[in-house]
Write an enzyme that holds these catalytic residues in place. Sequence first.
Site, PDB file in Angstrom:
ATOM      1  N   LYS A  41      35.965 -33.698 -34.699  1.00 33.97           N
ATOM      2  CA  LYS A  41      37.292 -33.974 -34.134  1.00 33.97           C
ATOM      3  C   LYS A  41      37.372 -33.487 -32.693  1.00 33.97           C
ATOM      4  O   LYS A  41      36.767 -32.487 -32.336  1.00 33.97           O
ATOM      5  CB  LYS A  41      38.362 -33.286 -35.001  1.00 33.97           C
ATOM      6  CG  LYS A  41      39.644 -34.098 -35.093  1.00 33.97           C
ATOM      7  CD  LYS A  41      40.650 -33.472 -36.026  1.00 33.97           C
ATOM      8  CE  LYS A  41      42.029 -33.494 -35.398  1.00 33.97           C
ATOM      9  NZ  LYS A  41      43.052 -32.919 -36.261  1.00 33.97           N
ATOM     10  N   ARG A  90      57.242 -30.206 -43.713  1.00 37.88           N
ATOM     11  CA  ARG A  90      58.305 -30.725 -42.869  1.00 37.88           C
ATOM     12  C   ARG A  90      58.976 -31.916 -43.535  1.00 37.88           C
ATOM     13  O   ARG A  90      60.154 -31.925 -43.798  1.00 37.88           O
ATOM     14  CB  ARG A  90      57.744 -31.151 -41.499  1.00 37.88           C
ATOM     15  CG  ARG A  90      57.398 -29.995 -40.598  1.00 37.88           C
ATOM     16  CD  ARG A  90      56.427 -30.406 -39.508  1.00 37.88           C
ATOM     17  NE  ARG A  90      55.145 -30.783 -40.083  1.00 37.88           N
ATOM     18  CZ  ARG A  90      54.038 -30.933 -39.379  1.00 37.88           C
ATOM     19  NH1 ARG A  90      54.061 -30.812 -38.082  1.00 37.88           N
ATOM     20  NH2 ARG A  90      52.911 -31.235 -39.988  1.00 37.88           N
ATOM     21  N   SER A 128      51.728 -29.961 -33.449  1.00 38.50           N
ATOM     22  CA  SER A 128      50.828 -29.783 -32.304  1.00 38.50           C
ATOM     23  C   SER A 128      50.700 -31.077 -31.509  1.00 38.50           C
ATOM     24  O   SER A 128      50.662 -31.054 -30.278  1.00 38.50           O
ATOM     25  CB  SER A 128      49.432 -29.343 -32.781  1.00 38.50           C
ATOM     26  OG  SER A 128      49.503 -28.101 -33.425  1.00 38.50           O
TER      27      SER A 128
HETATM   28  N1  LIG Z   1      56.998 -27.370 -37.670  1.00 39.26           N
HETATM   29  C1  LIG Z   1      56.419 -26.965 -38.801  1.00 39.26           C
HETATM   30  N2  LIG Z   1      57.137 -26.366 -39.786  1.00 39.26           N
HETATM   31  C2  LIG Z   1      56.540 -26.008 -40.941  1.00 39.26           C
HETATM   32  N3  LIG Z   1      55.225 -26.164 -41.211  1.00 39.26           N
HETATM   33  C3  LIG Z   1      54.472 -26.731 -40.268  1.00 39.26           C
HETATM   34  C4  LIG Z   1      55.017 -27.149 -39.023  1.00 39.26           C
HETATM   35  N4  LIG Z   1      54.018 -27.695 -38.278  1.00 39.26           N
HETATM   36  C5  LIG Z   1      52.907 -27.620 -39.039  1.00 39.26           C
HETATM   37  N5  LIG Z   1      53.164 -27.057 -40.233  1.00 39.26           N
HETATM   38  C6  LIG Z   1      52.219 -26.818 -41.314  1.00 39.26           C
HETATM   39  O1  LIG Z   1      51.167 -26.029 -40.833  1.00 39.26           O
HETATM   40  C7  LIG Z   1      49.945 -26.367 -41.473  1.00 39.26           C
HETATM   41  C8  LIG Z   1      48.867 -26.669 -40.439  1.00 39.26           C
HETATM   42  O2  LIG Z   1      49.237 -27.836 -39.761  1.00 39.26           O
HETATM   43  P1  LIG Z   1      48.416 -28.553 -38.620  1.00 39.26           P
HETATM   44  O3  LIG Z   1      47.381 -27.683 -38.051  1.00 39.26           O
HETATM   45  O4  LIG Z   1      48.058 -29.921 -39.104  1.00 39.26           O
HETATM   46  O5  LIG Z   1      49.592 -28.659 -37.546  1.00 39.26           O
HETATM   47  P2  LIG Z   1      50.350 -29.891 -36.985  1.00 39.26           P
HETATM   48  O6  LIG Z   1      51.413 -29.306 -36.138  1.00 39.26           O
HETATM   49  O7  LIG Z   1      50.749 -30.843 -38.068  1.00 39.26           O
HETATM   50  O8  LIG Z   1      49.244 -30.510 -36.051  1.00 39.26           O
HETATM   51  P3  LIG Z   1      48.788 -32.041 -35.828  1.00 39.26           P
HETATM   52  O9  LIG Z   1      49.876 -32.653 -35.024  1.00 39.26           O
HETATM   53  O10 LIG Z   1      47.506 -31.885 -35.087  1.00 39.26           O
HETATM   54  O11 LIG Z   1      48.632 -32.639 -37.192  1.00 39.26           O
HETATM   55  C9  LIG Z   1      50.296 -27.516 -42.419  1.00 39.26           C
HETATM   56  O12 LIG Z   1      50.572 -26.986 -43.699  1.00 39.26           O
HETATM   57  C10 LIG Z   1      51.547 -28.083 -41.791  1.00 39.26           C
HETATM   58  O13 LIG Z   1      52.336 -28.781 -42.726  1.00 39.26           O
HETATM   59 MG   LIG Z   2      49.365 -32.190 -39.091  1.00 39.29          MG
END
Ligand SMILES: Nc1ncnc2c1ncn2[C@@H]1O[C@H](COP(=O)(O)OP(=O)(O)OP(=O)(O)O)[C@@H](O)[C@H]1O
Ligand SMILES: [Mg+2]
Length: 159
Positions: A41, A90, A128
């Site tokens: 990735k 979410r 992210s």
């Molecule tokens: N805003 C948020 N509130 C609650 N949980 C979150 C939030 N953002 C991410 N998570 C949770 O954190 C964990 C890790 O998520 P991940 O690293 O995929 O982040 P992401 O913000 O979704 O990034 P990407 O956009 O790259 O998918 C997952 O369980 C995801 O559901």
């Molecule tokens: Mg994600």
Amino acid sequence: MRVAVYPGSFDPITNGHLDIIKRGAKVFDKVIVAVLVNVDKKYLFESNERVELIKRVTRDIGNVEIRSFDGLLVNFLKECKTNIILKGLRTASDFEYEFQMAFINNELDSNTETVCMMSSSKNIHISSSTVKQVAKFGGDISGLVPNEIISDIMSRINL
Ligand SMILES: Nc1ncnc2c1ncn2[C@@H]1O[C@H](COP(=O)(O)OP(=O)(O)OP(=O)(O)O)[C@@H](O)[C@H]1O
Ligand SMILES: [Mg+2]
């Protein structure tokens, strides 16, 4: 001692992630944030940089440890001597994905328990990917990520 592993890409860590880490640290004796190293990735930050950014914003929380891992999560859980995975939810699409992942991890190790925490309402829109998109187009990312890492993100995006 109840230890939970909170896995993700954290590219970069957001206020949504930080909220789950803080709340998880109140529920569990220890939270291990597990930064996924996926060689296939394309990330904005290398895994060691993602670890460093998370360390910086969690340094005041005593019972949080940051590590990186690759390969199967169930194997990393064994390394951490726990069976608990912590996730954040979410939307319904997060739920569907995590539901499927929980079954897969149970198939691989029937002892695995996935614990999901609901996102706080103020963070439901944060990921992210959206942070990187907003930053790329010059938008204001304060409110989406911890202040201490804003300049790291902006300077990396503008490289
Ligand atoms: N805003 C948020 N509130 C609650 N949980 C979150 C939030 N953002 C991410 N998570 C949770 O954190 C964990 C890790 O998520 P991940 O690293 O995929 O982040 P992401 O913000 O979704 O990034 P990407 O956009 O790259 O998918 C997952 O369980 C995801 O559901
Ligand atoms: Mg994600």
